[in-house]
Design a protein around this motif. Structure first.
Motif, PDB file in Angstrom:
ATOM      1  N   MET A 167      18.284  10.655   4.478  1.00  0.00           N
ATOM      2  CA  MET A 167      17.233   9.793   4.703  1.00  0.00           C
ATOM      3  C   MET A 167      16.365   9.825   3.275  1.00  0.00           C
ATOM      4  SD  MET A 167      13.681  10.019   7.217  1.00  0.00           S
ATOM      5  CE  MET A 167      15.141   9.726   8.727  1.00  0.00           C
ATOM      6  N   SER A 168      15.986   8.681   2.777  1.00  0.00           N
ATOM      7  CA  SER A 168      15.449   8.601   1.258  1.00  0.00           C
ATOM      8  C   SER A 168      13.856   8.822   1.665  1.00  0.00           C
ATOM      9  CB  SER A 168      15.393   7.163   0.931  1.00  0.00           C
ATOM     10  OG  SER A 168      15.157   6.050   1.647  1.00  0.00           O
ATOM     11  N   SER A 169      13.300   9.399   0.611  1.00  0.00           N
ATOM     12  CA  SER A 169      11.710   9.803   0.514  1.00  0.00           C
ATOM     13  C   SER A 169      10.945   8.273   0.418  1.00  0.00           C
ATOM     14  CB  SER A 169      11.536  10.559  -0.362  1.00  0.00           C
ATOM     15  OG  SER A 169      10.272  10.792  -0.502  1.00  0.00           O
ATOM     16  N   VAL A 170       9.811   8.354   1.024  1.00  0.00           N
ATOM     17  CA  VAL A 170       9.233   6.970   0.919  1.00  0.00           C
ATOM     18  C   VAL A 170       8.141   7.192  -0.480  1.00  0.00           C
ATOM     19  CG1 VAL A 170       8.491   6.755   3.123  1.00  0.00           C
ATOM     20  CG2 VAL A 170       6.794   8.130   1.691  1.00  0.00           C
ATOM     21  N   GLN A 171       8.347   8.231  -1.168  1.00  0.00           N
ATOM     22  CA  GLN A 171       7.685   8.758  -2.480  1.00  0.00           C
ATOM     23  C   GLN A 171       8.803   9.050  -3.673  1.00  0.00           C
ATOM     24  OE1 GLN A 171       4.362  11.083  -2.044  1.00  0.00           O
ATOM     25  NE2 GLN A 171       4.082  11.433  -3.985  1.00  0.00           N
ATOM     26  N   LYS A 172       8.699   8.153  -4.829  1.00  0.00           N
ATOM     27  CA  LYS A 172       9.657   8.659  -5.803  1.00  0.00           C
ATOM     28  C   LYS A 172       8.574   9.734  -6.605  1.00  0.00           C
ATOM     29  CE  LYS A 172      11.234   3.979  -6.086  1.00  0.00           C
ATOM     30  NZ  LYS A 172      11.617   2.841  -7.431  1.00  0.00           N
ATOM     31  N   GLU A 173       9.580  10.561  -7.499  1.00  0.00           N
ATOM     32  CA  GLU A 173       8.984  11.600  -8.227  1.00  0.00           C
ATOM     33  C   GLU A 173       7.880  11.199  -9.073  1.00  0.00           C
ATOM     34  OE1 GLU A 173      10.728  15.201 -10.690  1.00  0.00           O
ATOM     35  OE2 GLU A 173      11.864  13.772 -10.188  1.00  0.00           O
ATOM     36  N   ASN A 174       6.590  11.908  -9.185  1.00  0.00           N
ATOM     37  CA  ASN A 174       5.689  11.827  -9.746  1.00  0.00           C
ATOM     38  C   ASN A 174       4.832  10.469  -9.561  1.00  0.00           C
ATOM     39  OD1 ASN A 174       5.872  14.266 -11.213  1.00  0.00           O
ATOM     40  ND2 ASN A 174       7.354  13.240 -12.395  1.00  0.00           N
ATOM     41  N   THR A 175       5.185   9.800  -8.410  1.00  0.00           N
ATOM     42  CA  THR A 175       4.580   8.387  -7.928  1.00  0.00           C
ATOM     43  C   THR A 175       3.680   8.616  -6.769  1.00  0.00           C
ATOM     44  OG1 THR A 175       6.417   7.446  -7.142  1.00  0.00           O
ATOM     45  CG2 THR A 175       6.030   7.263  -9.643  1.00  0.00           C
ATOM     46  N   LYS A 176       2.989   7.732  -6.751  1.00  0.00           N
ATOM     47  CA  LYS A 176       2.229   7.712  -5.115  1.00  0.00           C
ATOM     48  C   LYS A 176       2.688   6.637  -4.490  1.00  0.00           C
ATOM     49  CE  LYS A 176      -2.142  10.050  -5.750  1.00  0.00           C
ATOM     50  NZ  LYS A 176      -2.067  10.745  -7.324  1.00  0.00           N
ATOM     51  N   PRO A 177       3.045   6.815  -3.142  1.00  0.00           N
ATOM     52  CA  PRO A 177       3.649   5.595  -2.430  1.00  0.00           C
ATOM     53  C   PRO A 177       2.474   4.376  -2.219  1.00  0.00           C
ATOM     54  CG  PRO A 177       2.858   7.373  -0.788  1.00  0.00           C
ATOM     55  CD  PRO A 177       2.802   7.985  -2.314  1.00  0.00           C
ATOM     56  N   VAL A 178       2.946   3.343  -1.880  1.00  0.00           N
ATOM     57  CA  VAL A 178       1.893   1.906  -1.855  1.00  0.00           C
ATOM     58  C   VAL A 178       1.607   2.247  -0.398  1.00  0.00           C
ATOM     59  CG1 VAL A 178       1.707  -0.362  -1.980  1.00  0.00           C
ATOM     60  CG2 VAL A 178       3.127   0.748  -3.665  1.00  0.00           C
ATOM     61  N   VAL A 179       0.284   2.113  -0.133  1.00  0.00           N
ATOM     62  CA  VAL A 179      -0.110   2.480   1.345  1.00  0.00           C
ATOM     63  C   VAL A 179      -0.652   0.938   1.913  1.00  0.00           C
ATOM     64  CG1 VAL A 179      -1.902   3.555   2.672  1.00  0.00           C
ATOM     65  CG2 VAL A 179      -0.886   4.355   1.041  1.00  0.00           C
ATOM     66  N   GLY A 180       0.061   0.612   2.927  1.00  0.00           N
ATOM     67  CA  GLY A 180      -0.617  -0.549   3.696  1.00  0.00           C
ATOM     68  C   GLY A 180      -1.604  -0.242   4.753  1.00  0.00           C
ATOM     69  N   LEU A 181      -2.717  -0.948   4.791  1.00  0.00           N
ATOM     70  CA  LEU A 181      -3.795  -0.646   5.705  1.00  0.00           C
ATOM     71  C   LEU A 181      -4.029  -1.839   6.862  1.00  0.00           C
ATOM     72  CD1 LEU A 181      -5.760   1.637   6.960  1.00  0.00           C
ATOM     73  CD2 LEU A 181      -7.274   1.185   4.877  1.00  0.00           C
ATOM     74  N   VAL A 182      -3.648  -1.532   7.950  1.00  0.00           N
ATOM     75  CA  VAL A 182      -3.979  -2.566   8.867  1.00  0.00           C
ATOM     76  C   VAL A 182      -4.953  -2.303   9.955  1.00  0.00           C
ATOM     77  CG1 VAL A 182      -3.074  -3.921  10.894  1.00  0.00           C
ATOM     78  CG2 VAL A 182      -1.342  -2.854   9.004  1.00  0.00           C
ATOM     79  N   GLY A 183      -6.132  -3.073   9.565  1.00  0.00           N
ATOM     80  CA  GLY A 183      -7.490  -2.826  10.414  1.00  0.00           C
ATOM     81  C   GLY A 183      -8.709  -2.589   9.360  1.00  0.00           C
ATOM     82  N   LEU A 184      -9.558  -3.231   8.842  1.00  0.00           N
ATOM     83  CA  LEU A 184     -10.332  -2.944   7.901  1.00  0.00           C
ATOM     84  C   LEU A 184     -11.834  -3.014   8.513  1.00  0.00           C
ATOM     85  CD1 LEU A 184      -9.003  -4.870   4.998  1.00  0.00           C
ATOM     86  CD2 LEU A 184      -8.995  -2.368   5.187  1.00  0.00           C
ATOM     87  N   GLY A 185     -11.957  -2.511   9.712  1.00  0.00           N
ATOM     88  CA  GLY A 185     -13.196  -2.270  10.407  1.00  0.00           C
ATOM     89  C   GLY A 185     -14.024  -1.180   9.905  1.00  0.00           C
ATOM     90  N   ALA A 186     -14.856  -0.632  10.653  1.00  0.00           N
ATOM     91  CA  ALA A 186     -15.763   0.495  10.554  1.00  0.00           C
ATOM     92  C   ALA A 186     -14.840   1.693   9.999  1.00  0.00           C
ATOM     93  CB  ALA A 186     -16.799   0.813  11.326  1.00  0.00           C
ATOM     94  N   MET A 187     -13.739   1.976  10.688  1.00  0.00           N
ATOM     95  CA  MET A 187     -12.950   3.236  10.071  1.00  0.00           C
ATOM     96  C   MET A 187     -12.134   2.755   9.090  1.00  0.00           C
ATOM     97  SD  MET A 187     -13.567   5.912  12.684  1.00  0.00           S
ATOM     98  CE  MET A 187     -11.950   6.762  12.722  1.00  0.00           C
ATOM     99  N   GLY A 188     -11.231   1.592   9.045  1.00  0.00           N
ATOM    100  CA  GLY A 188     -10.470   1.362   8.087  1.00  0.00           C
ATOM    101  C   GLY A 188     -11.239   1.388   6.895  1.00  0.00           C
ATOM    102  N   LYS A 189     -12.310   0.701   6.818  1.00  0.00           N
ATOM    103  CA  LYS A 189     -13.138   0.480   5.447  1.00  0.00           C
ATOM    104  C   LYS A 189     -13.231   2.225   4.745  1.00  0.00           C
ATOM    105  CE  LYS A 189     -15.673  -3.839   5.921  1.00  0.00           C
ATOM    106  NZ  LYS A 189     -16.810  -4.497   5.904  1.00  0.00           N
ATOM    107  N   GLY A 190     -13.647   3.149   5.721  1.00  0.00           N
ATOM    108  CA  GLY A 190     -13.867   4.445   5.304  1.00  0.00           C
ATOM    109  C   GLY A 190     -12.609   5.140   4.514  1.00  0.00           C
ATOM    110  N   VAL A 191     -11.438   4.814   5.484  1.00  0.00           N
ATOM    111  CA  VAL A 191     -10.182   5.151   4.853  1.00  0.00           C
ATOM    112  C   VAL A 191      -9.536   4.610   3.708  1.00  0.00           C
ATOM    113  CG1 VAL A 191      -7.677   5.131   5.718  1.00  0.00           C
ATOM    114  CG2 VAL A 191      -9.392   5.627   7.357  1.00  0.00           C
ATOM    115  N   ALA A 192      -9.928   3.182   3.538  1.00  0.00           N
ATOM    116  CA  ALA A 192      -9.399   2.644   2.504  1.00  0.00           C
ATOM    117  C   ALA A 192     -10.231   3.094   1.182  1.00  0.00           C
ATOM    118  CB  ALA A 192     -10.001   1.178   2.394  1.00  0.00           C
ATOM    119  N   LEU A 193     -11.448   3.196   1.303  1.00  0.00           N
ATOM    120  CA  LEU A 193     -12.408   3.940   0.219  1.00  0.00           C
ATOM    121  C   LEU A 193     -11.755   5.418  -0.240  1.00  0.00           C
ATOM    122  CD1 LEU A 193     -15.945   2.999   1.184  1.00  0.00           C
ATOM    123  CD2 LEU A 193     -14.717   1.886  -0.821  1.00  0.00           C
TER     124      LEU A 193
END
Length: 302
Positions: free
Chosen positions: A1-27
């Motif tokens: 199984m391949s990793s979601v993260q290449k060496e020395n890089t951060k994965p791109v994160v998709g965030l579904v739901g930018l309500g009160a909780m999602g905004k804090g997570v996004a920040l």
């Protein structure tokens, strides 16, 4: 199984739901250097994310192809189903190495089934409901209850730790995190309903509510819910909403359903559920969940 993260890089994160909780997570994700692609039906929320340095996409299906980890902070299982499998669902465009992380409070049986359905499509699921509310999401201090394949959990844990102070791993199968969240909500709902009942009885007895609350908070009768929601009950400030009555109708409904599936009677949880249901039936479902006090106060007045 391949990793979601290449060496020395951060994965791109998709965030579904930018309500009160999602905004804090996004920040928190953005502050830790993650690229965040946000999705929400509210165009104002999308503009807000762009103003914070995040990215957005015209559609979830189109944008999901660019993410490595897709985190869902939608309300329930119906919205989760739509986000993944609906007309504009993400599943058709997710990359084969991508992982889905669900942080919503949902029926454990649904999450178990979802894990198997995603696995059949070559996508891993990490079941990761949270507790700590809007304040915790913004402060990055949420408690996260994770379950899933150990490789998947290891891949997403650094991302979870950007908005979670504590990440507990409960097992290898999706659904175990949701089962823990159900138990967490059992106690939250019972403690909140008990706080409303106690303070309503104090009012009926003619005791000063502010002093009664201070006494209850000072000793063994105290709980986190009493300390947080009690002042709102005393002030009857139910329009300052952090979590609505309807949320506990939903969550305690999940508790009751999960208990029934386990042939476990859960009488105290059922009583708390009926108290929130009665509060909603009186037209107060959209008020802050501390409005369960209004239900008990009305009973005492009759």
């Amino acid at each position: 199984m391949s990793s979601v993260q290449k060496e020395n890089t951060k994965p791109v994160v998709g965030l579904v739901g930018l309500g009160a909780m999602g905004k804090g997570v996004a920040l928190n994700l953005l502050s830790k250097g993650y690229d965040v692609v946000g999705f929400d039906v509210n165009s104002e929320a999308l503009r807000w994310l762009e103003s914070q340095g995040g990215k957005t996409s015209p559609s979830l299906r189109q944008g999901a192809g660019s993410v490595d980890i897709l985190i869902s902070f939608v309300v329930n299982d119906a919205q989760t189903e739509s986000a993944l499998f609906g007309q504009d669902g993400a599943l058709e465009s997710l990359q084969s190495h991508a992982l889905v992380v669900t942080c919503s409070t949902m029926p454990p049986s649904y999450v178990q089934s979802l894990g198997k359905r995603l696995q059949a499509r070559g996508i891993g699921l990490v079941d990761a409901p949270v507790t700590g509310g809007q304040v915790g999401a913004h402060a990055g201090t949420l408690t996260i209850m994770a379950a899933g394949h150990p490789v998947h959990v290891a891949c997403v844990k650094p991302v979870l730790e950007t908005f979670g102070k504590s990440v507990y791993v409960l097992g290898d199968e999706p659904g175990m995190g949701s089962q823990m969240k159900v138990i967490n909500q059992l106690l939250c709902g019972v403690h909140l309903a008990a706080a409303g009942e106690a303070l309503a009885l104090a009012r009926r007895a003619g005791l000063p509510l502010d002093t009664s609350l201070e006494i209850l908070k000072s000793g063994a009768a105290s709980s986190w819910m009493l300390g947080d929601r009690g002042p709102r009950m005393v002030r009857e400030s139910f329009d300052d909403i952090t979590s609505a009555v309807n949320i506990f109708v939903k969550d305690l409904g999940l508790v009751v359903d999960a208990a029934r599936q386990s042939t476990f009677p859960a009488p105290i949880a059922n009583a708390a559920y009926l108290s929130f249901l009665a509060t909603a039936a009186k037209g107060w479902g959209a008020l802050d969940d501390s409005a369960v006090f209004k239900h008990y106060s009305q009973i005492n007045a009759e």
